[in-house]
Scaffold this motif. Structure first.
Motif, PDB file in Angstrom:
ATOM      1  N   ARG A  14       0.835  -1.207   0.000  1.00  0.00           N
ATOM      2  CA  ARG A  14       0.000   0.000   0.000  1.00  0.00           C
ATOM      3  C   ARG A  14       0.865   1.249   0.000  1.00  0.00           C
ATOM      4  O   ARG A  14       0.629   2.186  -0.780  1.00  0.00           O
ATOM      5  N   GLY A  18       1.299   3.646  -3.206  1.00  0.00           N
ATOM      6  CA  GLY A  18       0.862   5.017  -2.947  1.00  0.00           C
ATOM      7  C   GLY A  18       1.952   6.024  -3.234  1.00  0.00           C
ATOM      8  O   GLY A  18       1.695   7.084  -3.811  1.00  0.00           O
ATOM      9  N   VAL A  21       2.302   6.473  -7.025  1.00  0.00           N
ATOM     10  CA  VAL A  21       1.226   7.306  -7.574  1.00  0.00           C
ATOM     11  C   VAL A  21       1.483   8.777  -7.266  1.00  0.00           C
ATOM     12  O   VAL A  21       1.353   9.645  -8.142  1.00  0.00           O
ATOM     13  N   TRP A 155      -3.987  14.307   0.329  1.00  0.00           N
ATOM     14  CA  TRP A 155      -3.166  13.155   0.718  1.00  0.00           C
ATOM     15  C   TRP A 155      -2.837  13.189   2.213  1.00  0.00           C
ATOM     16  O   TRP A 155      -2.842  12.144   2.873  1.00  0.00           O
ATOM     17  N   ASP A 158      -5.881  11.991   4.054  1.00  0.00           N
ATOM     18  CA  ASP A 158      -6.043  10.537   3.948  1.00  0.00           C
ATOM     19  C   ASP A 158      -5.088   9.806   4.885  1.00  0.00           C
ATOM     20  O   ASP A 158      -5.479   8.869   5.585  1.00  0.00           O
ATOM     21  N   ASP A 226     -14.922  10.632   0.004  1.00  0.00           N
ATOM     22  CA  ASP A 226     -14.548   9.257   0.314  1.00  0.00           C
ATOM     23  C   ASP A 226     -15.784   8.455   0.720  1.00  0.00           C
ATOM     24  O   ASP A 226     -15.992   7.316   0.278  1.00  0.00           O
ATOM     25  N   ASP A 240     -13.874  -2.964  -3.778  1.00  0.00           N
ATOM     26  CA  ASP A 240     -13.076  -1.910  -4.402  1.00  0.00           C
ATOM     27  C   ASP A 240     -13.604  -1.658  -5.801  1.00  0.00           C
ATOM     28  O   ASP A 240     -14.195  -2.547  -6.433  1.00  0.00           O
ATOM     29  N   ILE A 245      -4.262  -0.517  -8.491  1.00  0.00           N
ATOM     30  CA  ILE A 245      -3.241  -0.017  -7.565  1.00  0.00           C
ATOM     31  C   ILE A 245      -3.144  -0.967  -6.377  1.00  0.00           C
ATOM     32  O   ILE A 245      -4.061  -1.029  -5.563  1.00  0.00           O
ATOM     33  N   HIS A 248      -4.565  -0.419  -2.644  1.00  0.00           N
ATOM     34  CA  HIS A 248      -5.537   0.674  -2.649  1.00  0.00           C
ATOM     35  C   HIS A 248      -6.815   0.308  -3.383  1.00  0.00           C
ATOM     36  O   HIS A 248      -7.860   0.906  -3.129  1.00  0.00           O
ATOM     37  N   ASP A 253     -10.900   4.461  -6.188  1.00  0.00           N
ATOM     38  CA  ASP A 253     -10.689   4.337  -4.745  1.00  0.00           C
ATOM     39  C   ASP A 253      -9.600   5.288  -4.262  1.00  0.00           C
ATOM     40  O   ASP A 253      -9.694   5.855  -3.175  1.00  0.00           O
ATOM     41  N   ARG A 254      -8.567   5.451  -5.066  1.00  0.00           N
ATOM     42  CA  ARG A 254      -7.417   6.259  -4.653  1.00  0.00           C
ATOM     43  C   ARG A 254      -7.700   7.750  -4.738  1.00  0.00           C
ATOM     44  O   ARG A 254      -7.138   8.544  -3.978  1.00  0.00           O
TER      45      ARG A 254
END
Length: 274
Positions: A14, A18, A21, A155, A158, A226, A240, A245, A248, A253-254
């Motif tokens: 993850r 992440g 990305v 970010w 999150d 979200d 999901d 990803i 994630h 979702d991301r």
């Protein structure tokens, strides 16, 4: 020990995916121009594809028409044309979907016109338009700073919501929508977003108020985004939106939080502030 080892093994992919990305998106944002428009368009179209895939578990959606409308909208925006130009294709897309449903009813004796038209159009408005707003925002004088602040605040929100919620979360926030989210995590995310906005204002030496507004939006509206995607997943029965990803899920979702935040920030700085 086994539980701890399992958590570490889940957290590593993850964190790695992440980070990848974030690195790709940040580099595209810094380079701007077609780099930013290209990456954003890819994210938007993959997310749109996943959205239609979720809806198709419940009813038929004219995925091809929706993707085509999304491409045209993103191209218009990438060419620095006013975003309003792309609005004319929205009614046309609905009419085309309805025409197809008329034909399907005539030939097969069944149709799904209301949900098909609504679902196809909703995907473009929910996913493509917010990303188009970010393409347009990047072209403004302060576009790099404002768009970068939006991404970083989102970010940060999150990450802090995840960390605080895992460590101190006790009171459930919205258990019928997202059973793992807590009030403590939401507060941690909100504080993380505001802190990041203030830190960016201090580092960049700009007046703090605009960036603090972005931090406020990302800390509140972003978390609502979200939860909104969680509602879609509950209604369509998926865990999901995809699996592109690792750790994630899907692209949607991301980036679900950014969709709501981008729309609000765009309205604030492009419509109200001006």
């Amino acid at each position: 020990m086994a539980v701890l080892s399992s958590r570490v093994s889940d957290l590593f992919p993850r964190a790695l995916s992440g980070f990848a990305v974030v690195l790709i998106v940040s580099a595209a944002l810094y380079l701007g121009a077609w780099w930013w428009a290209g990456i954003v368009s890819c994210i938007a179209l993959v997310s749109l594809w996943e959205f239609y895939g979720m809806l198709e578990r419940e009813f038929h959606v004219s995925r091809g028409i929706g993707i085509l409308v999304g491409i045209v909208t993103l191209v218009f925006t990438g060419l620095s044309s006013p975003l309003e130009y792309s609005v004319v294709i929205l009614p046309a897309s609905v009419l085309l979907v309805l025409a197809i449903e008329v034909l399907r009813r005539q030939l097969a004796g069944t149709s799904n016109a209301i949900r098909n038209a609504g679902g196809t159009l909703a995907g473009v408005l929910y996913i493509v338009y917010p990303w188009s707003f970010l393409i347009e925002m990047r072209t403004r004088e302060w576009g790099l700073l404002l768009t970068g602040a939006l991404l970083l605040c989102t970010w940060s929100c999150d990450v802090m919501a995840y960390l605080v919620g895992n460590r101190w979360g006790r009171f459930l926030l919205c258990e019928k929508v997202s059973p793992k989210k807590t009030w403590e995590g939401a507060l941690g995310g909100f504080c993380g977003s505001l802190f990041t906005a203030g830190l960016l204002a201090y580092i960049s030496g700009v007046p703090p108020l605009p960036l603090l507004f972005i931090g406020l939006i990302c800390g509140l509206v972003g978390q609502l985004g979200d939860l909104a995607e969680s509602v879609l997943k509950r209604e369509t029965g998926v865990k999901d939106s995809g699996s592109i990803i690792p750790g994630h899920g899907g692209m949607l979702d991301r980036f679900d939080s950014i969709l709501f935040s981008a729309s609000c920030v765009y309205m604030l700085f492009e419509v109200i502030w001006n």
